[in-house]
Design a protein around this motif. Sequence first.
Motif, PDB file in Angstrom:
ATOM      1  N   ILE A 135       9.686   3.330  -0.510  1.00  0.00           N
ATOM      2  CA  ILE A 135       9.214   4.423  -1.358  1.00  0.00           C
ATOM      3  C   ILE A 135      10.391   5.145  -1.989  1.00  0.00           C
ATOM      4  N   ALA A 136      11.414   5.355  -1.222  1.00  0.00           N
ATOM      5  CA  ALA A 136      12.609   6.008  -1.763  1.00  0.00           C
ATOM      6  C   ALA A 136      13.162   5.174  -2.915  1.00  0.00           C
ATOM      7  N   ALA A 137      13.236   3.862  -2.697  1.00  0.00           N
ATOM      8  CA  ALA A 137      13.714   2.983  -3.759  1.00  0.00           C
ATOM      9  C   ALA A 137      12.830   3.113  -4.995  1.00  0.00           C
ATOM     10  N   TYR A 138      11.525   3.138  -4.741  1.00  0.00           N
ATOM     11  CA  TYR A 138      10.580   3.232  -5.855  1.00  0.00           C
ATOM     12  C   TYR A 138      10.799   4.501  -6.657  1.00  0.00           C
ATOM     13  N   LEU A 139      11.014   5.603  -5.945  1.00  0.00           N
ATOM     14  CA  LEU A 139      11.195   6.870  -6.648  1.00  0.00           C
ATOM     15  C   LEU A 139      12.430   6.803  -7.538  1.00  0.00           C
TER      16      LEU A 139
ATOM     17  N   PHE B 165       0.823  -1.207   0.000  1.00  0.00           N
ATOM     18  CA  PHE B 165       0.000   0.000   0.000  1.00  0.00           C
ATOM     19  C   PHE B 165       0.860   1.262   0.000  1.00  0.00           C
ATOM     20  N   ALA B 166       1.995   1.199   0.677  1.00  0.00           N
ATOM     21  CA  ALA B 166       2.885   2.361   0.656  1.00  0.00           C
ATOM     22  C   ALA B 166       3.260   2.677  -0.786  1.00  0.00           C
ATOM     23  N   MET B 167       3.458   1.620  -1.560  1.00  0.00           N
ATOM     24  CA  MET B 167       3.834   1.841  -2.944  1.00  0.00           C
ATOM     25  C   MET B 167       2.671   2.399  -3.762  1.00  0.00           C
TER      26      MET B 167
END
Lengths: 180, 180, 180
Positions: C157-161, C100-102
């Motif tokens: 999230i940082a990784a995702y960005l 969900f964070a993603m």
Amino acid sequence: MLLYLLDLAGIAVFAISGVLAAGRAGLDWLGVVVIASVTAVGGGTLRDLLLDRHPVFWIREVRYVYVILAATAAAIAWVHFFTLPEHALALADALGLALFAMTGAQVAEERRLPTLVVILIGTMTGAAGGLLRDVLTDRVPLLLSSGIYGSAAIAGIAAYLLLQAAGTPRRWAFHAGLLL
Amino acid sequence: MLLYLLDLAGIAVFAISGVLAAGRAGLDWLGVVVIASVTAVGGGTLRDLLLDRHPVFWIREVRYVYVILAATAAAIAWVHFFTLPEHALALADALGLALFAMTGAQVAEERRLPTLVVILIGTMTGAAGGLLRDVLTDRVPLLLSSGIYGSAAIAGIAAYLLLQAAGTPRRWAFHAGLLL
Amino acid sequence: MLLYLLDLAGIAVFAISGVLAAGRAGLDWLGVVVIASVTAVGGGTLRDLLLDRHPVFWIREVRYVYVILAATAAAIAWVHFFTLPEHALALADALGLALFAMTGAQVAEERRLPTLVVILIGTMTGAAGGLLRDVLTDRVPLLLSSGIYGSAAIAGIAAYLLLQAAGTPRRWAFHAGLLL
């Protein structure tokens, strides 16, 4: 119109349940008013936010706020002068749940949402005020400790979907009464 | 502009109260940051959702988030190096409540909503952050255990409505200080 | 499409975590369904309300509700017939949080919001369901008592960005698995 009356009845009943719960928790008069207000507007506010109905019902129509204050004052006076019937809180909770569950279901149904979503929104609308009240006064939520309330909401919404608009209010009062 | 400054001051003060409450509950650094953030944005977010103001204040203006992080870091450092005055948490809570109650009242008042609704929205805006903080750290909400805070909010909003916009900030700081 | 799959996986996993928490708290079947539903839709609903995305995801698409009911039924059956691995609840919680964070980060990022706001919304989307579950079943929130979950969300999230859209789902599953 029907929706309006159901909302009025629901917030009055939930305001009373808030007074009873806050009294039990030993809060002072302001705590009582806060809990009564939150319990009364919680369910309908969640319904309006979820369905993007703005302005939210008690912002659009100040009469709701008067009803909350009047019901709260009446309940405080009543508690002061009389002993309460044993199941007063459970009764107010179940009645408010049934009334608000129906307003939630009705609004969702007008939008032609799928039946399952109507049931979910109805249940949430009915349950939210009481859950907030119980979390804030630090009690195990009534809804969760005693499944009968939620079942009543779901049964009631299902009944409503069958009956559609006509003749429902009386059946609902009846239904909510049956509950206990 | 006034609203902006009040919002900034309110979130800083509430972030600090969140740090104090989370520290007391023995949370680790991330728990502290989460509680500080939720306490800081809770009231204003509720206000913006209820009044359908989008984007929500801290989404529209990233500066608010920097203020939360800065206030949180400062409070953590402060707690680390100094002993706290006894009523630090109650003071931060009351000040944040007064500041946010006023932003809520101001926004509601700009919409020309009825006075009772303005008071309700102001009270909710002021109270929501602290209630979330206390529920999440599993304490009896300060607001409810000690009526003086809520009364202060209501009294303050009433005063604000009389004074309207001019000259209010100083009176408010004064008012909030008086509280304790 | 990716968002849709992540939402589906997230609500299934959170519904399961709700069943486990409600079972532990000794709730009856209806309480279990309520907690599972609230845990499953909580984070995504908060995301959609904060970002003014209407209709809210589970109102727009009834399939989500079917997934909740199916996951809840499967988890109830599973708990009935098998003993649970010791960390089942913590595992479901961490996986749901990461998923969900993603979704929260992805939606916020599509709106070109500042990075800090993307991280905050992602964290809130991931955390809200579990916090609601823990508050309603009266436990100290997992998120707060054990910082690793939240850190995972933020790191993720940082990784995702950095990774942007391409190739992320596998990395996320990997990441969430790593957590424990």
